[in-house]
Scaffold this motif. Structure first.
Motif, PDB file in Angstrom:
ATOM      1  N   GLY A 166     -16.109  15.139  18.222  1.00 23.88           N
ATOM      2  CA  GLY A 166     -16.750  14.632  17.015  1.00 23.88           C
ATOM      3  C   GLY A 166     -18.049  15.360  16.723  1.00 23.88           C
ATOM      4  N   THR A 167     -18.833  15.611  17.754  1.00 23.50           N
ATOM      5  CA  THR A 167     -20.084  16.349  17.593  1.00 23.50           C
ATOM      6  C   THR A 167     -19.814  17.750  17.065  1.00 23.50           C
ATOM      7  OG1 THR A 167     -21.206  15.084  19.305  1.00 23.50           O
ATOM      8  CG2 THR A 167     -22.087  17.279  18.840  1.00 23.50           C
ATOM      9  N   ALA A 168     -18.824  18.428  17.634  1.00 25.08           N
ATOM     10  CA  ALA A 168     -18.514  19.795  17.218  1.00 25.08           C
ATOM     11  C   ALA A 168     -18.026  19.844  15.771  1.00 25.08           C
ATOM     12  CB  ALA A 168     -17.471  20.395  18.163  1.00 25.08           C
ATOM     13  N   VAL A 169     -17.148  18.933  15.391  1.00 26.98           N
ATOM     14  CA  VAL A 169     -16.608  18.920  14.037  1.00 26.98           C
ATOM     15  C   VAL A 169     -17.718  18.568  13.037  1.00 26.98           C
ATOM     16  CG1 VAL A 169     -14.978  17.769  12.484  1.00 26.98           C
ATOM     17  CG2 VAL A 169     -14.256  18.417  14.794  1.00 26.98           C
ATOM     18  N   LEU A 170     -18.519  17.560  13.360  1.00 23.56           N
ATOM     19  CA  LEU A 170     -19.613  17.182  12.471  1.00 23.56           C
ATOM     20  C   LEU A 170     -20.610  18.322  12.324  1.00 23.56           C
ATOM     21  CD1 LEU A 170     -21.030  15.055  10.728  1.00 23.56           C
ATOM     22  CD2 LEU A 170     -22.146  14.231  12.818  1.00 23.56           C
ATOM     23  N   ARG A 171     -20.951  18.963  13.422  1.00 21.47           N
ATOM     24  CA  ARG A 171     -21.904  20.079  13.374  1.00 21.47           C
ATOM     25  C   ARG A 171     -21.388  21.181  12.436  1.00 21.47           C
ATOM     26  NH1 ARG A 171     -22.399  21.498  18.665  1.00 21.47           N
ATOM     27  NH2 ARG A 171     -24.002  19.923  18.918  1.00 21.47           N
ATOM     28  N   ALA A 172     -20.118  21.518  12.542  1.00 19.92           N
ATOM     29  CA  ALA A 172     -19.545  22.561  11.681  1.00 19.92           C
ATOM     30  C   ALA A 172     -19.601  22.146  10.212  1.00 19.92           C
ATOM     31  CB  ALA A 172     -18.110  22.862  12.107  1.00 19.92           C
ATOM     32  N   ALA A 173     -19.289  20.902   9.921  1.00 21.71           N
ATOM     33  CA  ALA A 173     -19.326  20.420   8.541  1.00 21.71           C
ATOM     34  C   ALA A 173     -20.751  20.447   7.995  1.00 21.71           C
ATOM     35  CB  ALA A 173     -18.753  19.005   8.460  1.00 21.71           C
ATOM     36  N   LEU A 174     -21.716  20.045   8.802  1.00 25.27           N
ATOM     37  CA  LEU A 174     -23.103  20.031   8.353  1.00 25.27           C
ATOM     38  C   LEU A 174     -23.667  21.434   8.201  1.00 25.27           C
ATOM     39  CD1 LEU A 174     -24.442  16.963  10.342  1.00 25.27           C
ATOM     40  CD2 LEU A 174     -23.750  17.080   7.927  1.00 25.27           C
ATOM     41  N   GLU A 175     -23.196  22.364   9.010  1.00 31.81           N
ATOM     42  CA  GLU A 175     -23.625  23.753   8.847  1.00 31.81           C
ATOM     43  C   GLU A 175     -23.173  24.297   7.495  1.00 31.81           C
ATOM     44  OE1 GLU A 175     -22.148  25.782  12.340  1.00 31.81           O
ATOM     45  OE2 GLU A 175     -23.754  24.967  13.600  1.00 31.81           O
ATOM     46  N   ALA A 205     -27.305  17.986   0.331  1.00 31.22           N
ATOM     47  CA  ALA A 205     -27.537  16.755   1.086  1.00 31.22           C
ATOM     48  C   ALA A 205     -26.174  16.137   1.393  1.00 31.22           C
ATOM     49  CB  ALA A 205     -28.375  15.785   0.261  1.00 31.22           C
ATOM     50  N   VAL A 206     -26.134  15.224   2.358  1.00 28.63           N
ATOM     51  CA  VAL A 206     -24.885  14.560   2.730  1.00 28.63           C
ATOM     52  C   VAL A 206     -25.146  13.068   2.869  1.00 28.63           C
ATOM     53  CG1 VAL A 206     -22.995  14.439   4.414  1.00 28.63           C
ATOM     54  CG2 VAL A 206     -24.126  16.634   3.982  1.00 28.63           C
ATOM     55  N   ARG A 207     -24.242  12.262   2.299  1.00 29.94           N
ATOM     56  CA  ARG A 207     -24.285  10.804   2.427  1.00 29.94           C
ATOM     57  C   ARG A 207     -23.033  10.351   3.146  1.00 29.94           C
ATOM     58  NH1 ARG A 207     -22.800   8.674  -2.135  1.00 29.94           N
ATOM     59  NH2 ARG A 207     -23.316   6.615  -1.430  1.00 29.94           N
ATOM     60  N   LEU A 208     -23.112   9.159   3.738  1.00 32.12           N
ATOM     61  CA  LEU A 208     -21.945   8.545   4.360  1.00 32.12           C
ATOM     62  C   LEU A 208     -22.219   7.077   4.579  1.00 32.12           C
ATOM     63  CD1 LEU A 208     -22.576   7.921   7.620  1.00 32.12           C
ATOM     64  CD2 LEU A 208     -22.390  10.378   7.750  1.00 32.12           C
ATOM     65  N   ASN A 209     -21.169   6.357   4.919  1.00 33.93           N
ATOM     66  CA  ASN A 209     -21.380   4.992   5.385  1.00 33.93           C
ATOM     67  C   ASN A 209     -20.561   4.785   6.641  1.00 33.93           C
ATOM     68  OD1 ASN A 209     -19.027   4.725   3.439  1.00 33.93           O
ATOM     69  ND2 ASN A 209     -19.031   2.679   4.343  1.00 33.93           N
ATOM     70  N   VAL A 210     -21.064   3.896   7.461  1.00 26.98           N
ATOM     71  CA  VAL A 210     -20.447   3.581   8.744  1.00 26.98           C
ATOM     72  C   VAL A 210     -20.494   2.056   8.892  1.00 26.98           C
ATOM     73  CG1 VAL A 210     -22.625   3.865  10.018  1.00 26.98           C
ATOM     74  CG2 VAL A 210     -20.463   4.228  11.196  1.00 26.98           C
ATOM     75  N   LEU A 211     -19.542   1.509   9.609  1.00 29.45           N
ATOM     76  CA  LEU A 211     -19.520   0.060   9.803  1.00 29.45           C
ATOM     77  C   LEU A 211     -20.680  -0.394  10.686  1.00 29.45           C
ATOM     78  CD1 LEU A 211     -15.697  -0.486  10.353  1.00 29.45           C
ATOM     79  CD2 LEU A 211     -17.055  -1.219   8.379  1.00 29.45           C
ATOM     80  N   GLN A 212     -21.214  -1.557  10.388  1.00 30.38           N
ATOM     81  CA  GLN A 212     -22.278  -2.144  11.208  1.00 30.38           C
ATOM     82  C   GLN A 212     -21.830  -2.173  12.669  1.00 30.38           C
ATOM     83  OE1 GLN A 212     -25.318  -3.077  10.784  1.00 30.38           O
ATOM     84  NE2 GLN A 212     -25.587  -3.528   8.619  1.00 30.38           N
ATOM     85  N   GLY A 213     -22.710  -1.748  13.564  1.00 31.02           N
ATOM     86  CA  GLY A 213     -22.443  -1.799  14.992  1.00 31.02           C
ATOM     87  C   GLY A 213     -21.571  -0.684  15.525  1.00 31.02           C
ATOM     88  N   SER A 214     -21.137   0.231  14.667  1.00 34.59           N
ATOM     89  CA  SER A 214     -20.278   1.324  15.128  1.00 34.59           C
ATOM     90  C   SER A 214     -21.074   2.300  15.987  1.00 34.59           C
ATOM     91  CB  SER A 214     -19.686   2.072  13.935  1.00 34.59           C
ATOM     92  OG  SER A 214     -18.999   3.219  14.383  1.00 34.59           O
ATOM     93  N   PRO A 215     -20.501   2.732  17.109  1.00 26.70           N
ATOM     94  CA  PRO A 215     -21.174   3.747  17.916  1.00 26.70           C
ATOM     95  C   PRO A 215     -21.324   5.077  17.177  1.00 26.70           C
ATOM     96  CG  PRO A 215     -19.171   2.945  19.023  1.00 26.70           C
ATOM     97  CD  PRO A 215     -19.283   2.232  17.718  1.00 26.70           C
TER      98      PRO A 215
END
Length: 159
Positions: A99-108, A116-126
């Protein structure tokens, strides 16, 4: 070899929809159950309703059948912003750096385009910790969702 050491992204197709809907159901189940919001049909239908293969990439890991994950990055408002959505990995691959590797590539890619990048995540999600480690900050939240934002990179003066 770890999952993070060898992976690729490929463009999604219409044929990927159902395998990705199943992947979403598996990935989101723990958080949805914790929030009392798990619904076997709805968890899949939400992806079906929002699926845009032209903005979606499928994560593949060599030697592994089917998609290991997916993510979508689509233009959003305000202009100059991308919406990161449908970022799911097979739960069997969590905690291996994929997940870190894929996210890093997308953010690069977003940074290279000055977006800029927006997202939402469920409350309490790791996953929230992953996003915060990559520069996302709280924009707003409600009882179910946390909305995060990562600003565009600062322009660097030319010399």
């Amino acid at each position: 070899m770890t999952a993070a050491a060898a992976w690729t992204l490929r463009p999604a197709t219409a044929a990927d929809l159902e395998p990705l809907a199943e992947l979403r159901a598996a990935a989101m189940r723990p958080d949805l159950e914790r929030l009392g919001r798990h619904d076997e049909h709805r968890v899949r239908q939400r992806l079906r309703d929002a699926y845009r293969p032209e903005h979606t990439s499928v994560v593949e890991v060599p030697g592994r059948p089917g998609p290991a994950g997916c993510l979508a990055l689509a233009p959003d408002d305000p202009p100059g912003t991308l919406l990161l959505e449908h970022f799911y990995l097979d739960p069997a691959l969590h905690g291996r750096g994929l997940g870190t590797a894929v996210l890093r590539a997308a953010l690069e890619r977003a940074d290279a385009a000055g977006l800029a990048v927006r997202l939402n995540v469920l409350q309490g999600s790791p996953a929230r910790r992953l996003y915060e480690r990559h520069g996302f900050a709280l924009e707003s939240e409600d009882p179910v969702d946390v909305y995060l934002h990562r600003p565009a990179p600062l322009e660097r003066p030319t010399t």
